[in-house]
Design an enzyme around this catalytic site. Structure first.
Site, PDB file in Angstrom:
ATOM      1  N   ALA A 125     -43.350 -93.005  60.852  1.00 19.03           N
ATOM      2  CA  ALA A 125     -42.284 -92.841  59.869  1.00 19.03           C
ATOM      3  C   ALA A 125     -42.069 -94.145  59.114  1.00 19.03           C
ATOM      4  O   ALA A 125     -41.443 -95.070  59.630  1.00 19.03           O
ATOM      5  CB  ALA A 125     -40.989 -92.397  60.560  1.00 19.03           C
ATOM      6  N   THR A 127     -41.937 -93.968  55.085  1.00 18.34           N
ATOM      7  CA  THR A 127     -41.284 -93.617  53.826  1.00 18.34           C
ATOM      8  C   THR A 127     -39.842 -93.163  54.028  1.00 18.34           C
ATOM      9  O   THR A 127     -39.535 -92.421  54.956  1.00 18.34           O
ATOM     10  CB  THR A 127     -42.075 -92.505  53.116  1.00 18.34           C
ATOM     11  N   GLY A 132     -40.702 -95.618  48.866  1.00 19.92           N
ATOM     12  CA  GLY A 132     -42.025 -95.074  49.136  1.00 19.92           C
ATOM     13  C   GLY A 132     -43.027 -96.180  49.427  1.00 19.92           C
ATOM     14  O   GLY A 132     -43.095 -96.713  50.527  1.00 19.92           O
ATOM     15  N   SER A 133     -43.789 -96.573  48.402  1.00 19.06           N
ATOM     16  CA  SER A 133     -44.841 -97.570  48.593  1.00 19.06           C
ATOM     17  C   SER A 133     -44.292 -98.967  48.863  1.00 19.06           C
ATOM     18  O   SER A 133     -44.992 -99.814  49.410  1.00 19.06           O
ATOM     19  CB  SER A 133     -45.749 -97.606  47.354  1.00 19.06           C
ATOM     20  N   ILE A 158     -42.727 -86.989  56.351  1.00 14.42           N
ATOM     21  CA  ILE A 158     -43.394 -87.434  57.577  1.00 14.42           C
ATOM     22  C   ILE A 158     -44.352 -86.359  58.085  1.00 14.42           C
ATOM     23  O   ILE A 158     -43.920 -85.300  58.557  1.00 14.42           O
ATOM     24  CB  ILE A 158     -42.364 -87.804  58.664  1.00 14.42           C
ATOM     25  N   THR A 159     -45.635 -86.639  58.000  1.00 14.70           N
ATOM     26  CA  THR A 159     -46.663 -85.729  58.509  1.00 14.70           C
ATOM     27  C   THR A 159     -46.572 -85.640  60.028  1.00 14.70           C
ATOM     28  O   THR A 159     -46.379 -86.654  60.703  1.00 14.70           O
ATOM     29  CB  THR A 159     -48.057 -86.226  58.107  1.00 14.70           C
ATOM     30  N   GLU A 244     -56.122 -96.407  57.168  1.00 15.19           N
ATOM     31  CA  GLU A 244     -55.500 -95.191  56.655  1.00 15.19           C
ATOM     32  C   GLU A 244     -56.027 -94.880  55.254  1.00 15.19           C
ATOM     33  O   GLU A 244     -56.301 -93.710  54.920  1.00 15.19           O
ATOM     34  CB  GLU A 244     -53.979 -95.340  56.616  1.00 15.19           C
ATOM     35  N   GLN A 338     -61.986 -75.212  36.326  1.00 13.40           N
ATOM     36  CA  GLN A 338     -62.320 -74.790  34.957  1.00 13.40           C
ATOM     37  C   GLN A 338     -63.601 -73.965  34.932  1.00 13.40           C
ATOM     38  O   GLN A 338     -63.678 -72.939  34.235  1.00 13.40           O
ATOM     39  CB  GLN A 338     -62.466 -76.016  34.055  1.00 13.40           C
ATOM     40  N   GLY A 341     -63.221 -70.394  35.829  1.00 17.31           N
ATOM     41  CA  GLY A 341     -62.442 -69.548  34.943  1.00 17.31           C
ATOM     42  C   GLY A 341     -61.173 -69.071  35.625  1.00 17.31           C
ATOM     43  O   GLY A 341     -60.569 -69.784  36.431  1.00 17.31           O
TER      44      GLY A 341
END
Length: 379
Positions: A125, A127, A132-133, A158-159, A244, A338, A341
């Site tokens: 943990a 962020t 953030g960064s 948090i992943t 990471e 793209q 389509g």
């Protein structure tokens, strides 16, 4: 493509095992996991049972002492399968690495073996809702009170957060100002009084991954759960963030390659005006551009991995890999949509899922703008 020379026969055998695991036990459930916004808790135990977690940890602490190329194999195959709900990479190659590289012998014995079996799910943990960064600006605090730190604050995006049993929390153990010198890392157990989790966040993509907010309200964390040395948290974060960022580069190239292969097959089979889409010059040129750019990215990433194995990868090299490869993956996948389509916008097609899943790669691990700043500082 230029042939790869990194992997031994053991790595390729493991690649086959990972593919079987993904095909038999992951992908049949992935759509359901996307609906519930997290994977089943039992899949962590199953992954541990099969030896897919924390392989690079020393045998003493539950791993097998494998080199990082086994992690690379798992990351690549998981990405190619589209199994974005799995947080195994963060658990095994980030959280476990912090504990193994900076933890005490007692901390390693307590936490790494159950992480290897899947009995403990790990998260980190950093962020916060307003940070953030810029890690130096975190506001979560942990004030020493006898033999405990009293932790207050919140974290977001948090992943593995929703299913987490153990969280490495970046916090200020001194004055919560805008500097790095007071940042420390605490090992927080999810059953600690005062610790709560929010519901899984609704994301554009990666919907099966249990990303959530975490809240700390006077959580008492034993002083013995300080990771490393007080005030050295920022240094530890910077040291581990290079790997990471390499992880992001690894799966970015794999995602681009998978989308390219799907698109090559689609344009050969799909007809427009009586001819395969792949027969038109515009399509051929687009495919040629993608093949060239992915080949260049692959060679750079593999060279970086050689340096990782030698312990010689520079922070700027990792930043280059993360920035370039995540940008490229998004560019390639957009081209692939793209060329599909209208079908490229349908989630039943892998390129559509990759389109929404990969966009976050340019944001997490430090935004690509921050990567450019890191690179620029070396000039």
């Amino acid at each position: 493509m230029i042939s790869r020379t990194l992997f031994s026969s053991e790595h390729e055998e493991y690649r086959r095992q990972v593919k079987r695991f993904l095909a038999d036990e992951i992908m049949p459930h992935h759509e359901r996991w996307e609906d519930q916004q997290h994977v089943d808790r039992s899949i962590w135990n199953r992954a541990g049972e099969l030896g897919h977690l924390c392989q690079t940890m020393p045998e003493e602490y539950g791993g097998i002492g494998a080199d990082r190329l086994f992690s690379v194999v798992q990351l690549e195959e998981t990405t190619k399968a589209g199994a974005t709900g799995l947080g195994f990479g963060l658990h095994s190659d980030i959280v476990a690495n912090y504990i193994n590289n900076f933890g005490s012998h007692e901390q390693k014995l307590k936490y790494l073996p159950p992480m290897a079996t899947g009995a403990l799910v790990g998260a980190i943990a950093m962020t916060e809702p307003g940070t953030g960064s810029d890690l130096q600006a975190i506001k979560a605090t942990a004030m020493l009170d006898g033999d405990h730190y009293v932790l207050n604050g919140s974290k977001t995006f948090i992943t593995n957060g929703y299913l987490s049993d153990l969280i490495i929390v970046a916090c200020k153990t001194g004055v919560a100002g805008g500097t790095a010198e007071n940042i420390s890392l605490l090992l927080v157990e999810a059953n600690s009084p005062g610790f709560t989790k929010g519901k899984p966040l609704k994301k554009v993509g990666m919907k099966a991954q249990d990303t959530c907010e975490l809240f700390f309200d006077d959580v008492r964390v034993p002083k013995a759960n300080l990771l490393g040395t007080e005030g050295e948290g920022f240094f530890m974060l910077m040291k581990e963030l290079a790997w990471e960022r390499m992880i992001i580069a690894i799966f970015s190239v794999a995602a681009g390659e998978a989308a390219f292969e799907e698109t090559l097959k689609y344009t050969r089979d799909r007809k427009a005006f009586g001819k395969p889409v792949a027969s038109y010059q515009n399509t051929r040129f687009k495919l040629a551009e993608m093949k060239a750019e992915l080949a260049i990215a692959r060679v750079y990433v593999d060279r970086c991995l050689e340096l990782v194995l030698k312990g010689e990868l520079g922070i700027d090299d990792a930043a280059i890999a993360k920035y370039w490869c995540s940008d490229l993956a998004c560019k390639v996948i957009d081209e692939c949509v793209q060329l599909h389509g209208g079908y490229g916008y349908m989630l039943e097609y892998p390129v559509a899922r990759a389109y929404v899943d990969m966009r976050a790669s340019r944001i997490y691990g430090g935004t690509n703008e921050i990567m450019k700043e890191i690179i620029a500082r070396t000039l």
